[in-house]
Design a protein around this motif. Structure first.
Motif, PDB file in Angstrom:
ATOM      1  N   VAL A   1       0.428  -1.404   0.128  1.00  0.00           N
ATOM      2  CA  VAL A   1       0.202   0.402  -0.272  1.00  0.00           C
ATOM      3  C   VAL A   1       0.858   1.029   0.303  1.00  0.00           C
ATOM      4  CG1 VAL A   1      -2.334   1.746   1.342  1.00  0.00           C
ATOM      5  CG2 VAL A   1      -1.867  -0.871   1.974  1.00  0.00           C
ATOM      6  N   ASP A   2       0.629   2.080  -0.948  1.00  0.00           N
ATOM      7  CA  ASP A   2       0.983   3.392  -1.132  1.00  0.00           C
ATOM      8  C   ASP A   2       0.258   4.879  -0.808  1.00  0.00           C
ATOM      9  OD1 ASP A   2       3.956   2.825  -1.589  1.00  0.00           O
ATOM     10  OD2 ASP A   2       3.619   2.549  -3.104  1.00  0.00           O
ATOM     11  N   VAL A   3       0.795   5.713   0.198  1.00  0.00           N
ATOM     12  CA  VAL A   3       0.373   6.808   0.046  1.00  0.00           C
ATOM     13  C   VAL A   3       0.810   8.248  -0.833  1.00  0.00           C
ATOM     14  CG1 VAL A   3       0.948   7.490   1.894  1.00  0.00           C
ATOM     15  CG2 VAL A   3      -0.659   8.034   1.312  1.00  0.00           C
ATOM     16  N   ALA A   4      -0.391   9.297  -1.473  1.00  0.00           N
ATOM     17  CA  ALA A   4       0.573  10.636  -1.927  1.00  0.00           C
ATOM     18  C   ALA A   4      -0.088  11.214  -1.894  1.00  0.00           C
ATOM     19  CB  ALA A   4       0.613  10.313  -3.591  1.00  0.00           C
ATOM     20  N   ALA A   5       0.180  12.670  -0.861  1.00  0.00           N
ATOM     21  CA  ALA A   5      -0.011  14.072  -0.910  1.00  0.00           C
ATOM     22  C   ALA A   5      -1.167  14.535  -1.625  1.00  0.00           C
ATOM     23  CB  ALA A   5       0.352  15.102   0.008  1.00  0.00           C
ATOM     24  N   ILE A   6      -2.441  15.494  -1.485  1.00  0.00           N
ATOM     25  CA  ILE A   6      -2.971  15.355  -2.698  1.00  0.00           C
ATOM     26  C   ILE A   6      -3.346  16.846  -2.391  1.00  0.00           C
ATOM     27  CG2 ILE A   6      -3.610  12.970  -3.558  1.00  0.00           C
ATOM     28  CD1 ILE A   6      -6.655  14.067  -2.904  1.00  0.00           C
ATOM     29  N   ASP A   7      -4.047  17.399  -3.262  1.00  0.00           N
ATOM     30  CA  ASP A   7      -4.735  18.890  -3.234  1.00  0.00           C
ATOM     31  C   ASP A   7      -6.479  18.158  -2.279  1.00  0.00           C
ATOM     32  OD1 ASP A   7      -6.642  21.044  -2.881  1.00  0.00           O
ATOM     33  OD2 ASP A   7      -5.232  21.899  -4.344  1.00  0.00           O
ATOM     34  N   PRO A   8      -6.691  18.280  -1.224  1.00  0.00           N
ATOM     35  CA  PRO A   8      -8.001  17.840  -0.579  1.00  0.00           C
ATOM     36  C   PRO A   8      -9.074  18.822  -1.272  1.00  0.00           C
ATOM     37  CG  PRO A   8      -6.833  19.736   0.922  1.00  0.00           C
ATOM     38  CD  PRO A   8      -5.505  19.393  -0.215  1.00  0.00           C
ATOM     39  N   THR A   9      -8.927  20.017  -1.830  1.00  0.00           N
ATOM     40  CA  THR A   9     -10.248  20.316  -3.086  1.00  0.00           C
ATOM     41  C   THR A   9     -10.254  19.581  -4.455  1.00  0.00           C
ATOM     42  OG1 THR A   9      -8.814  21.822  -4.180  1.00  0.00           O
ATOM     43  CG2 THR A   9      -9.885  22.171  -1.986  1.00  0.00           C
ATOM     44  N   LEU A  10      -9.920  18.375  -4.468  1.00  0.00           N
ATOM     45  CA  LEU A  10      -9.488  17.460  -5.500  1.00  0.00           C
ATOM     46  C   LEU A  10      -9.678  16.235  -5.286  1.00  0.00           C
ATOM     47  CD1 LEU A  10      -6.879  19.335  -7.149  1.00  0.00           C
ATOM     48  CD2 LEU A  10      -9.023  19.477  -7.833  1.00  0.00           C
TER      49      LEU A  10
ATOM     50  N   ARG B   1      -8.822  13.600   2.968  1.00  0.00           N
ATOM     51  CA  ARG B   1      -9.010  14.307   1.634  1.00  0.00           C
ATOM     52  C   ARG B   1      -7.842  14.902   0.917  1.00  0.00           C
ATOM     53  NH1 ARG B   1     -13.741  15.010   0.027  1.00  0.00           N
ATOM     54  NH2 ARG B   1     -13.828  16.588  -1.270  1.00  0.00           N
ATOM     55  N   ARG B   2      -6.878  14.609   1.969  1.00  0.00           N
ATOM     56  CA  ARG B   2      -5.602  15.137   1.619  1.00  0.00           C
ATOM     57  C   ARG B   2      -4.287  14.250   1.035  1.00  0.00           C
ATOM     58  NH1 ARG B   2      -5.630  15.118   6.788  1.00  0.00           N
ATOM     59  NH2 ARG B   2      -3.808  13.987   8.053  1.00  0.00           N
ATOM     60  N   SER B   3      -4.778  13.253   1.050  1.00  0.00           N
ATOM     61  CA  SER B   3      -4.024  11.940   0.367  1.00  0.00           C
ATOM     62  C   SER B   3      -4.597  10.984  -0.422  1.00  0.00           C
ATOM     63  CB  SER B   3      -2.871  11.536   1.261  1.00  0.00           C
ATOM     64  OG  SER B   3      -3.942  10.470   2.403  1.00  0.00           O
ATOM     65  N   LYS B   4      -4.299   9.666  -1.160  1.00  0.00           N
ATOM     66  CA  LYS B   4      -4.594   8.830  -1.797  1.00  0.00           C
ATOM     67  C   LYS B   4      -4.583   7.308  -1.558  1.00  0.00           C
ATOM     68  CE  LYS B   4      -8.602  10.721  -4.103  1.00  0.00           C
ATOM     69  NZ  LYS B   4      -9.853  10.233  -3.975  1.00  0.00           N
ATOM     70  N   LEU B   5      -4.629   6.346  -1.732  1.00  0.00           N
ATOM     71  CA  LEU B   5      -3.679   5.602  -1.593  1.00  0.00           C
ATOM     72  C   LEU B   5      -3.754   4.104  -2.638  1.00  0.00           C
ATOM     73  CD1 LEU B   5      -5.387   3.300   1.958  1.00  0.00           C
ATOM     74  CD2 LEU B   5      -2.880   4.837   1.947  1.00  0.00           C
ATOM     75  N   ALA B   6      -2.451   3.516  -2.889  1.00  0.00           N
ATOM     76  CA  ALA B   6      -2.550   2.818  -4.504  1.00  0.00           C
ATOM     77  C   ALA B   6      -2.428   1.465  -3.964  1.00  0.00           C
ATOM     78  CB  ALA B   6      -1.985   3.497  -5.062  1.00  0.00           C
ATOM     79  N   LEU B   7      -2.598   0.727  -4.470  1.00  0.00           N
ATOM     80  CA  LEU B   7      -2.046  -0.900  -4.480  1.00  0.00           C
ATOM     81  C   LEU B   7      -3.432  -2.035  -5.302  1.00  0.00           C
ATOM     82  CD1 LEU B   7      -4.521  -2.606  -1.402  1.00  0.00           C
ATOM     83  CD2 LEU B   7      -4.849  -0.201  -2.942  1.00  0.00           C
ATOM     84  N   SER B   8      -3.140  -2.872  -6.157  1.00  0.00           N
ATOM     85  CA  SER B   8      -4.136  -3.133  -7.181  1.00  0.00           C
ATOM     86  C   SER B   8      -4.879  -3.887  -5.967  1.00  0.00           C
ATOM     87  CB  SER B   8      -2.655  -4.929  -6.395  1.00  0.00           C
ATOM     88  OG  SER B   8      -2.768  -6.025  -5.397  1.00  0.00           O
ATOM     89  N   GLY B   9      -5.455  -4.648  -7.462  1.00  0.00           N
ATOM     90  CA  GLY B   9      -6.762  -5.070  -6.855  1.00  0.00           C
ATOM     91  C   GLY B   9      -7.371  -6.304  -6.104  1.00  0.00           C
ATOM     92  N   GLU B  10      -5.828  -6.979  -6.387  1.00  0.00           N
ATOM     93  CA  GLU B  10      -5.922  -7.906  -5.430  1.00  0.00           C
ATOM     94  C   GLU B  10      -5.261  -8.062  -3.752  1.00  0.00           C
ATOM     95  OE1 GLU B  10      -3.587 -11.056  -7.605  1.00  0.00           O
ATOM     96  OE2 GLU B  10      -4.924 -11.601  -8.846  1.00  0.00           O
ATOM     97  N   ALA B  11      -4.702  -6.761  -3.762  1.00  0.00           N
ATOM     98  CA  ALA B  11      -3.834  -6.722  -2.393  1.00  0.00           C
ATOM     99  C   ALA B  11      -5.230  -5.731  -1.715  1.00  0.00           C
ATOM    100  CB  ALA B  11      -3.185  -6.062  -2.705  1.00  0.00           C
ATOM    101  N   LEU B  12      -6.107  -4.802  -2.551  1.00  0.00           N
ATOM    102  CA  LEU B  12      -7.930  -4.732  -1.841  1.00  0.00           C
ATOM    103  C   LEU B  12      -7.913  -5.771  -0.882  1.00  0.00           C
ATOM    104  CD1 LEU B  12      -9.178  -2.503  -1.206  1.00  0.00           C
ATOM    105  CD2 LEU B  12     -10.398  -3.249  -3.533  1.00  0.00           C
ATOM    106  N   VAL B  13      -8.033  -6.821  -1.357  1.00  0.00           N
ATOM    107  CA  VAL B  13      -9.491  -7.858  -1.026  1.00  0.00           C
ATOM    108  C   VAL B  13      -8.587  -8.592  -0.171  1.00  0.00           C
ATOM    109  CG1 VAL B  13      -9.878 -10.068  -1.324  1.00  0.00           C
ATOM    110  CG2 VAL B  13     -10.462  -8.328  -3.279  1.00  0.00           C
ATOM    111  N   ALA B  14      -7.334  -9.015  -0.086  1.00  0.00           N
ATOM    112  CA  ALA B  14      -6.005  -9.599   0.882  1.00  0.00           C
ATOM    113  C   ALA B  14      -6.288  -8.689   2.155  1.00  0.00           C
ATOM    114  CB  ALA B  14      -4.896  -9.933  -0.169  1.00  0.00           C
TER     115      ALA B  14
END
Length: 179
Positions: A38-47, A155-168
């Motif tokens: 699981v990775d995370v990235a900061a984003i603009d919370p208004t977006l 709202r100030r970030s998003k996570l990234a992972l594979s669909g399979e990892a999400l289930v796991a």
């Protein structure tokens, strides 16, 4: 993509408290690249809303998955579930989801309910870190994606992972959930 991804476990400041706790407890060390989960990235919370996020950060909508909280009612009892569908699809709440949850009525939980019950910000709710007794229903299309972007609980970030990892990582149940 114009996001700076880093291992989520190293950035609890970018996560809602229940999400950070779940990631640290689960030993989730990163996202879909480099063997991390699981990775995370900061984003603009208004977006944070899906369409604005995808446009600004160059993420294809089919690589973005939304988490909706469903309130399933039967005989005066209300049970909650998280439903994950790709941003390009709609969840079949009144059909397959209602039947799967054995409810007479199923609807999206109100914004206030979702925020209070999850401990997360509306627009950032994610299935990672939800109450342990809530089922996580994952549309089969989500599991086919090698890379998906989901909420982080804020709202100030998003996570990234594979669909399979999400289930796991969520113990999700894979079903055909879209109309």
């Amino acid at each position: 993509m114009t996001l700076d991804w880093e291992p989520a476990a190293g950035r609890p400041d970018l996560l809602a408290d229940p999400v950070a706790e779940a990631i640290l407890k689960g030993g989730l060390t990163g996202g879909p690249e480099g063997g991390r989960k699981v990775d995370v990235a900061a984003i603009d919370p208004t977006l944070s809303d899906t369409a604005a996020f995808c446009e600004r950060y160059g993420v294809a909508p089919e690589d973005s998955a939304n988490c909706v909280i469903v309130a399933a009612k039967r005989g005066g009892e209300v049970r909650y579930a998280a439903v994950m569908v790709l941003a390009v699809h709609r969840a079949d709440v009144n059909g397959v989801i209602r039947r799967h949850l054995d409810a007479r009525k199923a609807s999206f939980a109100s914004q206030a309910e979702a925020v209070e019950l999850t401990g997360m910000e509306y627009g950032g709710i994610t299935p990672i870190g939800l109450p342990a007794d809530w089922p996580v229903l994952v549309d089969e299309n989500v599991t086919r994606r090698p890379f998906i972007v989901i909420g982080s609980g804020v709202r100030r970030s998003k996570l990234a992972l594979s669909g399979e990892a999400l289930v796991a990582v969520t113990g999700g149940q894979v079903l055909a959930l879209t109309v």
